[in-house]
Structures are given as structure tokens and as C-alpha cells.
Scaffold this motif. Sequence first.
Motif, PDB file in Angstrom:
ATOM      1  N   GLN A  57       0.836  -1.203   0.000  1.00 15.55           N
ATOM      2  CA  GLN A  57       0.000   0.000   0.000  1.00 15.55           C
ATOM      3  C   GLN A  57       0.869   1.250   0.000  1.00 15.55           C
ATOM      4  O   GLN A  57       0.637   2.190  -0.766  1.00 15.55           O
ATOM      5  N   HIS A  58       1.894   1.264   0.844  1.00 16.34           N
ATOM      6  CA  HIS A  58       2.759   2.438   0.947  1.00 16.34           C
ATOM      7  C   HIS A  58       3.574   2.668  -0.318  1.00 16.34           C
ATOM      8  O   HIS A  58       4.051   3.781  -0.560  1.00 16.34           O
ATOM      9  N   SER A  59       3.726   1.609  -1.135  1.00 20.31           N
ATOM     10  CA  SER A  59       4.473   1.766  -2.391  1.00 20.31           C
ATOM     11  C   SER A  59       3.645   2.468  -3.463  1.00 20.31           C
ATOM     12  O   SER A  59       4.165   2.825  -4.527  1.00 20.31           O
ATOM     13  N   GLY A  60       2.346   2.631  -3.197  1.00 19.08           N
ATOM     14  CA  GLY A  60       1.475   3.307  -4.155  1.00 19.08           C
ATOM     15  C   GLY A  60       0.808   2.383  -5.148  1.00 19.08           C
ATOM     16  O   GLY A  60       0.207   2.848  -6.125  1.00 19.08           O
ATOM     17  N   ALA A  61       0.861   1.076  -4.907  1.00 19.61           N
ATOM     18  CA  ALA A  61       0.245   0.121  -5.834  1.00 19.61           C
ATOM     19  C   ALA A  61      -1.272   0.286  -5.863  1.00 19.61           C
ATOM     20  O   ALA A  61      -1.913   0.414  -4.813  1.00 19.61           O
TER      21      ALA A  61
ATOM     22  N   ASP B 264      -6.566   5.019   2.476  1.00 20.95           N
ATOM     23  CA  ASP B 264      -7.161   3.857   3.147  1.00 20.95           C
ATOM     24  C   ASP B 264      -7.921   2.958   2.181  1.00 20.95           C
ATOM     25  O   ASP B 264      -8.003   1.736   2.378  1.00 20.95           O
ATOM     26  N   GLU B 265      -8.509   3.561   1.135  1.00 21.38           N
ATOM     27  CA  GLU B 265      -9.289   2.774   0.181  1.00 21.38           C
ATOM     28  C   GLU B 265      -8.439   1.747  -0.570  1.00 21.38           C
ATOM     29  O   GLU B 265      -8.962   0.763  -1.111  1.00 21.38           O
ATOM     30  N   GLN B 266      -7.126   1.972  -0.601  1.00 14.95           N
ATOM     31  CA  GLN B 266      -6.237   1.044  -1.313  1.00 14.95           C
ATOM     32  C   GLN B 266      -6.312  -0.382  -0.772  1.00 14.95           C
ATOM     33  O   GLN B 266      -6.221  -1.348  -1.528  1.00 14.95           O
ATOM     34  N   LEU B 267      -6.447  -0.495   0.551  1.00 15.43           N
ATOM     35  CA  LEU B 267      -6.424  -1.832   1.146  1.00 15.43           C
ATOM     36  C   LEU B 267      -7.545  -2.711   0.604  1.00 15.43           C
ATOM     37  O   LEU B 267      -7.357  -3.908   0.395  1.00 15.43           O
ATOM     38  N   SER B 268      -8.710  -2.125   0.373  1.00 15.97           N
ATOM     39  CA  SER B 268      -9.823  -2.908  -0.173  1.00 15.97           C
ATOM     40  C   SER B 268      -9.488  -3.411  -1.574  1.00 15.97           C
ATOM     41  O   SER B 268      -9.777  -4.565  -1.928  1.00 15.97           O
ATOM     42  N   VAL B 269      -8.866  -2.554  -2.393  1.00 15.35           N
ATOM     43  CA  VAL B 269      -8.484  -2.960  -3.748  1.00 15.35           C
ATOM     44  C   VAL B 269      -7.386  -4.015  -3.700  1.00 15.35           C
ATOM     45  O   VAL B 269      -7.390  -4.976  -4.467  1.00 15.35           O
ATOM     46  N   LEU B 270      -6.436  -3.844  -2.789  1.00 14.84           N
ATOM     47  CA  LEU B 270      -5.348  -4.809  -2.653  1.00 14.84           C
ATOM     48  C   LEU B 270      -5.874  -6.157  -2.158  1.00 14.84           C
ATOM     49  O   LEU B 270      -5.336  -7.215  -2.515  1.00 14.84           O
ATOM     50  N   GLN B 271      -6.919  -6.135  -1.344  1.00 20.23           N
ATOM     51  CA  GLN B 271      -7.546  -7.388  -0.926  1.00 20.23           C
ATOM     52  C   GLN B 271      -8.143  -8.117  -2.131  1.00 20.23           C
ATOM     53  O   GLN B 271      -8.041  -9.351  -2.248  1.00 20.23           O
ATOM     54  N   GLY B 272      -8.775  -7.352  -3.026  1.00 16.57           N
ATOM     55  CA  GLY B 272      -9.301  -7.948  -4.246  1.00 16.57           C
ATOM     56  C   GLY B 272      -8.194  -8.522  -5.111  1.00 16.57           C
ATOM     57  O   GLY B 272      -8.332  -9.620  -5.675  1.00 16.57           O
ATOM     58  N   LEU B 273      -7.076  -7.802  -5.209  1.00 19.05           N
ATOM     59  CA  LEU B 273      -5.912  -8.298  -5.941  1.00 19.05           C
ATOM     60  C   LEU B 273      -5.417  -9.607  -5.346  1.00 19.05           C
ATOM     61  O   LEU B 273      -5.119 -10.571  -6.077  1.00 19.05           O
TER      62      LEU B 273
ATOM     63  N   ASN C 167      -8.490 -10.484   4.662  1.00 21.18           N
ATOM     64  CA  ASN C 167      -8.867  -9.445   5.623  1.00 21.18           C
ATOM     65  C   ASN C 167      -7.809  -9.206   6.697  1.00 21.18           C
ATOM     66  O   ASN C 167      -7.983  -8.327   7.544  1.00 21.18           O
ATOM     67  N   MET C 168      -6.716 -10.002   6.663  1.00 24.74           N
ATOM     68  CA  MET C 168      -5.721  -9.901   7.717  1.00 24.74           C
ATOM     69  C   MET C 168      -5.058  -8.520   7.766  1.00 24.74           C
ATOM     70  O   MET C 168      -4.940  -7.896   8.818  1.00 24.74           O
ATOM     71  N   ALA C 169      -4.612  -8.027   6.597  1.00 24.63           N
ATOM     72  CA  ALA C 169      -3.882  -6.762   6.571  1.00 24.63           C
ATOM     73  C   ALA C 169      -4.750  -5.604   7.052  1.00 24.63           C
ATOM     74  O   ALA C 169      -4.296  -4.745   7.815  1.00 24.63           O
ATOM     75  N   MET C 170      -6.024  -5.585   6.617  1.00 30.67           N
ATOM     76  CA  MET C 170      -6.919  -4.512   7.056  1.00 30.67           C
ATOM     77  C   MET C 170      -7.138  -4.573   8.564  1.00 30.67           C
ATOM     78  O   MET C 170      -7.170  -3.533   9.236  1.00 30.67           O
ATOM     79  N   SER C 171      -7.273  -5.777   9.102  1.00 32.98           N
ATOM     80  CA  SER C 171      -7.469  -5.930  10.540  1.00 32.98           C
ATOM     81  C   SER C 171      -6.247  -5.439  11.318  1.00 32.98           C
ATOM     82  O   SER C 171      -6.381  -4.749  12.329  1.00 32.98           O
ATOM     83  N   PHE C 172      -5.070  -5.773  10.840  1.00 36.67           N
ATOM     84  CA  PHE C 172      -3.853  -5.325  11.511  1.00 36.67           C
ATOM     85  C   PHE C 172      -3.705  -3.816  11.424  1.00 36.67           C
ATOM     86  O   PHE C 172      -3.275  -3.167  12.379  1.00 36.67           O
ATOM     87  N   GLU C 173      -4.025  -3.260  10.273  1.00 33.19           N
ATOM     88  CA  GLU C 173      -3.958  -1.809  10.111  1.00 33.19           C
ATOM     89  C   GLU C 173      -4.939  -1.121  11.054  1.00 33.19           C
ATOM     90  O   GLU C 173      -4.641  -0.074  11.637  1.00 33.19           O
TER      91      GLU C 173
END
Length: 341
Positions: free
Chosen positions: A56-60, A73-82, A296-302
Motif C-alpha cells: 500500500q505504501h508503495s502506491g500500488a 485507506d481505500e487502497q487496502l480494499s483494492v489490494l484485498q481484491g488483488l 482481511n488480515m492486513a486490514m485488521s492489523f492496520e
Amino acid sequence: ERLKDAGHLADGTAFAGDSSGAYSTSTHLRLALSALIGLLVSGPTAGMQFYMVTLQHSGALNSVCQPGVQTCDEQLSVLQGLFMFSLVLMSSSGMPVGYLYDVLGAQTASCGGAVVSAICLALIAFALSLDGQAWPIAQFVILVLCLGLADGGGLLASMGVLGWIWHYPRQQGLLFGISNFAYQASPPLLALVFNSLSSWGIDLQWGFLIASGVSILAAVGLRHVVPSKLEYFEQASRVTNEVVGSMDGSSLISCLHFKANMKEVIQVTKLYPVHNSMNLIALLFVVCAGVYFQANMAMSFELFYGDEADSVLTFVSLSGVVCSAFNLVSGPLFDAFGLKA
């Protein structure tokens, strides 16, 4: 029919030939190197939840952010889909990977898997160098395909260990445990490297390029330490008392070879239909639950740890490497007590 009758015996009499093994100090060393090198060929998908915050911090995939904003913050949802798309692709690669292993042999398959992983990791680095807001579709497609394919390559590389199963016919459970350890420990180990590089101020794309270079070197190593296809079948012939030429059907036309392999799979499955059916159903539920939890792990940790999420995920990824080592214990237990125990 012979397999069906022999399969009920637990004393190894299914091995009609010499099952004393064909190992020495040299084969021990080559086996250890096969496992170590297979561990270095990393599949980035299975461990993605451990470095998703770094991603996420890399801007992907930051096209969901406001124009000119690198992360949100919206990136995490897209990254979860990825992650879920890539994980589905990775999971569906199991049968093709196994088929390639049968056709190509352990040496060529593991070497080729490392090369595929290296190419995909380099393409992921290229995708991360793109402006996600200017090239959102291109970045997403490259990441989905290359994340899944890189894991397939990593799986093939870790299966190089299985090229030794006929050299160690009485320790096949151990070899499967070593192979599983190499494959399962590789993703959290890669995530640990990525998070460490990020903490040192090094961009994630350079981490993928480093991993790509390591995979190229691993391909060279696997080519020299994993048994050739001929050596594999020679040892299998010695243990099973079968003619070498009758064991390798990969010289047939590909469609006929695939059809013959599918018939063998069906026949083996029919040996224990209830057990195999229950295992498949259980595996389906486990995979679905695992994908949902990991996505959902990364979002929960964040959410729970905020700015400390990177440090916590680094610790979790290290724990993943350690826990994978239990494969090295389960394999010998199967060898000693059998599957029923």
C-alpha cells in the motif's frame, strides 16, 4: 489391481524390488541443497497479506485515491481484491503444475519453475514502477497474472526435492515434508525481506528485482543438484521392479498422455472413494475460509495496530517461517506410523 492389493499393506511390500535406498553423503548434500534452493524461489501471493501494508505504501493500485495522492485507506480494499484474484489463480495452478512435473521431470520442472518465478517477479517490479493512477488496468492485470504465476513457479521449484523420493523410498514422508516446508516457508520469508527493505527506505520494486535475481541463481543451482528424469526413473525401477521404459509415458502425444494420467488419477481415487471425497470437501472449505481470513488480515492489523502494523506483520511473517518447520516433523511421523495413525 496390484496397487489396490498392495495398498492395504503397511510394511512396504508394495515395493516389489530393492527398497534399501540409494543414498550417500553426496545425495544427502544434494538433497539439502535442493531444499534450500527451493526455499529461495519465492511465491509472492501466499505471503501477500504479510506485506500488504508495505505494498500500500508503495502506491500500488492507488487509482482509488484522490489525484496526486500516493496512498489512501481505500487502497487496502483494492489490494484485498488483488490478493483474492491472485490466490484463486495460484490455487487453480496445482493440477497443471503437477502435470508439468510428471512430463518434464523434477530437474527440468524445478529449474523451469524458478525461471518463470524470476520473470514474473521482474514484471511485478515493472508494474510497481508504473503510475497507478495513469495505468490502473495495466498495473492490475500484470500484478494479478504475475503474482499467481510466480507462486506456481515457486511450487514447481520446491517440488525438486521430490526428485529424490526413489533414492529414499523409506523416507518419502520426510521428503514430502521438506518439499512442503520449502514452499510454505518461502512466502513469509519473502514478506520478511520486503518489510525489512521497506524499513530501510528501499522501494518495494527493488525488493522484487532482488527476489527475481535470486530466483535466476536458484534455477542454475536446481539444474545441477536435482536428479535428472532418467536418474529418477532408474531408481523408481529398482524399487518397484518395473521396467524403466514402461514408467515414463511422457513421450506419447500430449492429449493421450494427459488422458492416461487422468485415468490413473481416477483409478487411484477409487481405491478409497469415501476418504478421498471427504478430503476434497474438507479441502474446499479450508481453502475458502483461508482465502477470506487472509484477505482481511492486513486490514485488521492496520485497524488494530495503526502505525505499528508493519512491525507486527513482520513478526507474524517470521512466525510463519517457524511454524512451517512443523512439516519437517510430520513427514517422519507418517513414515514411522503410517497415515492411519
